[in-house]
Motif scaffolding. Structure first.
Motif, PDB file in Angstrom:
ATOM      1  N   MET A   1     -79.742  62.488 -58.055  1.00 12.17           N
ATOM      2  CA  MET A   1     -78.681  61.512 -58.311  1.00 12.17           C
ATOM      3  C   MET A   1     -77.567  62.171 -59.128  1.00 12.17           C
ATOM      4  N   ASN A   2     -76.333  61.953 -58.716  1.00  8.20           N
ATOM      5  CA  ASN A   2     -75.208  62.559 -59.424  1.00  8.20           C
ATOM      6  C   ASN A   2     -75.019  61.937 -60.806  1.00  8.20           C
ATOM      7  N   ALA A   3     -74.660  62.792 -61.757  1.00  9.96           N
ATOM      8  CA  ALA A   3     -74.439  62.335 -63.123  1.00  9.96           C
ATOM      9  C   ALA A   3     -73.112  61.586 -63.219  1.00  9.96           C
ATOM     10  N   ILE A   4     -72.993  60.739 -64.239  1.00  5.37           N
ATOM     11  CA  ILE A   4     -71.740  60.030 -64.487  1.00  5.37           C
ATOM     12  C   ILE A   4     -70.732  60.995 -65.086  1.00  5.37           C
ATOM     13  N   LEU A   5     -69.562  61.067 -64.470  1.00  2.35           N
ATOM     14  CA  LEU A   5     -68.497  61.966 -64.897  1.00  2.35           C
ATOM     15  C   LEU A   5     -67.498  61.255 -65.798  1.00  2.35           C
ATOM     16  N   LEU A   6     -67.098  60.052 -65.395  1.00  5.17           N
ATOM     17  CA  LEU A   6     -66.130  59.253 -66.159  1.00  5.17           C
ATOM     18  C   LEU A   6     -66.770  57.928 -66.524  1.00  5.17           C
ATOM     19  N   GLN A   7     -66.634  57.526 -67.775  1.00 10.79           N
ATOM     20  CA  GLN A   7     -67.180  56.244 -68.229  1.00 10.79           C
ATOM     21  C   GLN A   7     -66.127  55.526 -69.049  1.00 10.79           C
ATOM     22  N   ALA A   8     -65.642  54.411 -68.519  1.00  8.09           N
ATOM     23  CA  ALA A   8     -64.688  53.576 -69.243  1.00  8.09           C
ATOM     24  C   ALA A   8     -65.401  52.295 -69.659  1.00  8.09           C
ATOM     25  N   ASP A   9     -65.311  51.951 -70.935  1.00 11.80           N
ATOM     26  CA  ASP A   9     -66.013  50.783 -71.462  1.00 11.80           C
ATOM     27  C   ASP A   9     -65.043  49.855 -72.187  1.00 11.80           C
ATOM     28  N   GLY A  10     -65.000  48.603 -71.732  1.00  6.91           N
ATOM     29  CA  GLY A  10     -64.226  47.578 -72.421  1.00  6.91           C
ATOM     30  C   GLY A  10     -62.747  47.883 -72.548  1.00  6.91           C
ATOM     31  N   ILE A  11     -62.159  48.487 -71.492  1.00  5.84           N
ATOM     32  CA  ILE A  11     -60.764  48.904 -71.566  1.00  5.84           C
ATOM     33  C   ILE A  11     -59.840  47.684 -71.606  1.00  5.84           C
ATOM     34  N   GLY A  12     -58.965  47.684 -72.588  1.00  6.69           N
ATOM     35  CA  GLY A  12     -57.946  46.646 -72.698  1.00  6.69           C
ATOM     36  C   GLY A  12     -56.587  47.278 -72.922  1.00  6.69           C
ATOM     37  N   MET A  13     -55.550  46.638 -72.398  1.00  4.73           N
ATOM     38  CA  MET A  13     -54.185  47.119 -72.591  1.00  4.73           C
ATOM     39  C   MET A  13     -53.258  45.936 -72.738  1.00  4.73           C
ATOM     40  N   ARG A  14     -52.583  45.882 -73.887  1.00  6.54           N
ATOM     41  CA  ARG A  14     -51.669  44.769 -74.169  1.00  6.54           C
ATOM     42  C   ARG A  14     -50.262  45.318 -74.391  1.00  6.54           C
ATOM     43  N   PHE A  15     -49.293  44.701 -73.723  1.00  3.42           N
ATOM     44  CA  PHE A  15     -47.886  45.064 -73.889  1.00  3.42           C
ATOM     45  C   PHE A  15     -47.129  43.877 -74.470  1.00  3.42           C
ATOM     46  N   ASP A  16     -46.725  43.961 -75.714  1.00  2.00           N
ATOM     47  CA  ASP A  16     -45.910  42.899 -76.329  1.00  2.00           C
ATOM     48  C   ASP A  16     -46.469  41.506 -76.049  1.00  2.00           C
ATOM     49  N   GLY A  17     -47.767  41.375 -76.248  1.00  8.05           N
ATOM     50  CA  GLY A  17     -48.406  40.086 -76.068  1.00  8.05           C
ATOM     51  C   GLY A  17     -48.941  39.816 -74.680  1.00  8.05           C
ATOM     52  N   PHE A  18     -48.542  40.649 -73.689  1.00  3.15           N
ATOM     53  CA  PHE A  18     -49.041  40.472 -72.326  1.00  3.15           C
ATOM     54  C   PHE A  18     -50.294  41.315 -72.132  1.00  3.15           C
ATOM     55  N   GLN A  19     -51.379  40.686 -71.672  1.00  2.66           N
ATOM     56  CA  GLN A  19     -52.655  41.377 -71.464  1.00  2.66           C
ATOM     57  C   GLN A  19     -52.696  41.955 -70.053  1.00  2.66           C
ATOM     58  N   ALA A  20     -52.404  43.266 -69.923  1.00  5.93           N
ATOM     59  CA  ALA A  20     -52.394  43.916 -68.612  1.00  5.93           C
ATOM     60  C   ALA A  20     -53.794  44.249 -68.134  1.00  5.93           C
ATOM     61  N   LEU A  21     -54.689  44.590 -69.056  1.00 10.69           N
ATOM     62  CA  LEU A  21     -56.094  44.847 -68.744  1.00 10.69           C
ATOM     63  C   LEU A  21     -56.942  44.220 -69.832  1.00 10.69           C
ATOM     64  N   ALA A  22     -58.115  43.721 -69.442  1.00 13.11           N
ATOM     65  CA  ALA A  22     -58.993  43.081 -70.416  1.00 13.11           C
ATOM     66  C   ALA A  22     -60.448  43.395 -70.092  1.00 13.11           C
TER      67      ALA A  22
END
Length: 233
Positions: A1-22
């Motif tokens: 089984m291939n190993a995990i290369l990239l792991q993103a956890d709980g990514i959030g991105m807010r721009f001036d009050g706008f939640q682009a990612l949650a």
């Protein structure tokens, strides 16, 4: 089984009050092929920008090949082995196809020659053609080849089939699968014909949130996905 290369956890991105990612969680395994799809404004480009260092997330963490990369500058992330191809081809139009590959090979980690790279991407017969004279699809393949020539562990493709003919789209899906023997590949794409031809693990983002993740056949058959994005036939 291939190993995990990239792991993103709980990514959030807010721009001036706008939640682009949650609270987006996502992982990519070595030598895997995956797609990220979703409506305009779903957060796909924002997510790629976080992975490549163009943006620093306002929440969450990203690890790549054992390194914490969230917030690192793009050049440091690139050196760790993440390459990105943008939607519009960016080649050197007054240089030959082979010279474009030579430029990418210089200082990269790939061990193949330019001739071997051109064979890999199907442009051997065009090696002495000026890059500016290539057809649109060929320019896209050349830029993919230039990205691969740097020797990445992960290649991110931003709408790689935009403007392509159906035949070029199918050929690009075949190319992606061939190149996955060298690195993991994640494509962000609106062209569902390409996503269908790729037939890969597919993440659906909707309104900045994780919506569904499954093989594409399951995604295409999912009523909720069809309601928010794919549409009903």
């Amino acid at each position: 089984m291939n190993a995990i290369l990239l792991q993103a956890d709980g990514i959030g991105m807010r721009f001036d009050g706008f939640q682009a990612l949650a609270e987006v969680d996502y992982d990519v395994k070595e030598n895997s092929v995956a797609c990220i799809i979703g409506p305009n404004g779903a957060g796909k480009s924002t997510f790629l920008n976080i992975i490549t260092g163009t943006l620093a997330p306002t929440a969450g963490s990203v690890r790549f090949a054992g390194h914490a990369i969230a917030g690192l500058p793009p050049h440091r992330i690139a050196r760790l082995g993440i390459a990105r191809k943008f939607q519009i081809p960016s080649v050197f139009p007054t240089m030959t196809v082979e010279e474009n590959i030579d430029v990418a090979l210089w200082g990269g980690r790939a061990t193949e020659s330019a001739a071997e790279m051109l064979e890999m991407i199907g442009l051997s017969t065009r090696r002495q053609t000026l890059a500016g004279d290539l057809a649109h699809g060929e320019k896209q393949w050349l830029e993919i080849g230039m990205a691969i020539a740097t020797g990445p562990k992960l290649l991110l493709l931003d709408e790689p089939t935009a403007g392509m003919t159906p035949e070029e789209t199918r050929a690009t899906a075949d190319l992606v699968h061939r190149l996955s023997s060298r690195c993991a590949i994640v494509a962000v794409e609106h062209d569902i014909n390409f996503v269908r031809a790729l037939d890969a693990d597919t993440l659906v983002l909707h309104q900045g949130r994780f919506f569904r993740r499954a093989p594409f056949a399951e995604i295409e058959a999912d009523d909720a996905v069809r309601d928010v994005y794919l549409g009903r036939r």
